[in-house]
Design an enzyme around this catalytic site. Sequence first.
Site, PDB file in Angstrom:
ATOM      1  N   LYS A  28     -11.870   4.529   1.645  1.00  0.00           N
ATOM      2  CA  LYS A  28     -10.752   3.740   1.132  1.00  0.00           C
ATOM      3  C   LYS A  28     -11.363   2.578   0.337  1.00  0.00           C
ATOM      4  O   LYS A  28     -11.434   1.443   0.814  1.00  0.00           O
ATOM      5  CB  LYS A  28      -9.876   3.247   2.288  1.00  0.00           C
ATOM      6  CG  LYS A  28      -8.580   2.587   1.856  1.00  0.00           C
ATOM      7  CD  LYS A  28      -7.717   2.240   3.071  1.00  0.00           C
ATOM      8  CE  LYS A  28      -6.435   1.573   2.642  1.00  0.00           C
ATOM      9  NZ  LYS A  28      -5.589   1.221   3.799  1.00  0.00           N
ATOM     10  N   GLU A  51       0.841  -1.198   0.000  1.00  0.00           N
ATOM     11  CA  GLU A  51       0.000   0.000   0.000  1.00  0.00           C
ATOM     12  C   GLU A  51       0.876   1.248   0.000  1.00  0.00           C
ATOM     13  O   GLU A  51       0.577   2.228  -0.685  1.00  0.00           O
ATOM     14  CB  GLU A  51      -0.907   0.032   1.233  1.00  0.00           C
ATOM     15  CG  GLU A  51      -1.975  -1.032   1.256  1.00  0.00           C
ATOM     16  CD  GLU A  51      -2.833  -0.910   2.495  1.00  0.00           C
ATOM     17  OE1 GLU A  51      -3.986  -0.449   2.378  1.00  0.00           O
ATOM     18  OE2 GLU A  51      -2.341  -1.270   3.595  1.00  0.00           O
ATOM     19  N   TYR A 101     -13.688  27.397  -0.171  1.00  0.00           N
ATOM     20  CA  TYR A 101     -13.634  25.936  -0.284  1.00  0.00           C
ATOM     21  C   TYR A 101     -12.696  25.467  -1.380  1.00  0.00           C
ATOM     22  O   TYR A 101     -12.184  24.354  -1.321  1.00  0.00           O
ATOM     23  CB  TYR A 101     -15.023  25.308  -0.414  1.00  0.00           C
ATOM     24  CG  TYR A 101     -15.919  25.905  -1.468  1.00  0.00           C
ATOM     25  CD1 TYR A 101     -15.805  25.562  -2.804  1.00  0.00           C
ATOM     26  CD2 TYR A 101     -16.917  26.803  -1.100  1.00  0.00           C
ATOM     27  CE1 TYR A 101     -16.648  26.103  -3.747  1.00  0.00           C
ATOM     28  CE2 TYR A 101     -17.773  27.346  -2.045  1.00  0.00           C
ATOM     29  CZ  TYR A 101     -17.636  26.990  -3.376  1.00  0.00           C
ATOM     30  OH  TYR A 101     -18.470  27.528  -4.319  1.00  0.00           O
ATOM     31  N   GLU A 148      -7.585   6.487  10.473  1.00  0.00           N
ATOM     32  CA  GLU A 148      -7.906   7.299  11.638  1.00  0.00           C
ATOM     33  C   GLU A 148      -6.931   8.473  11.765  1.00  0.00           C
ATOM     34  O   GLU A 148      -7.342   9.603  12.059  1.00  0.00           O
ATOM     35  CB  GLU A 148      -7.869   6.448  12.911  1.00  0.00           C
ATOM     36  CG  GLU A 148      -8.995   5.428  13.020  1.00  0.00           C
ATOM     37  CD  GLU A 148      -8.753   4.116  12.271  1.00  0.00           C
ATOM     38  OE1 GLU A 148      -9.552   3.191  12.464  1.00  0.00           O
ATOM     39  OE2 GLU A 148      -7.777   4.003  11.488  1.00  0.00           O
TER      40      GLU A 148
END
Length: 124
Positions: A99, A22, A54, A74
């Site tokens: 994900k 990954e 934004y 997290e």
Amino acid sequence: MVDELSVTGIECYGHHGVFEFERREGQVFVIDLVLGIDTSPAAASDDLQDTVDYGSLVASVKAAVEKDPVDLIETLAQRIADVCLLDGRVEWARVSVHKPDAPIDATFSDVVLTITRKREGRRD
């Protein structure tokens, strides 16, 4: 009164995850943001300086996802929330990290973590 500004589906490419492949190959992460802000000053002035830009925020979030790899979504979600809360007008930020290509040995459509963080010192 607090209003909500949402930006959803921000596609980023990052090298986050606990597995070496990954980190090496990377993958797509999709970010959704919901920000608690008071939009009345901007509504009254019709001036971008009185609200959250934004476009700039998305660029900062994308940069936060695409830099230094971390193991966990997290940790990534907290990094993104911290970026959102840098603007003093943002009272709270709800961040969802998708994900969709997580290394799971099963058929699934997405893995999503959603966190909500308030500016320090805020009370409900």
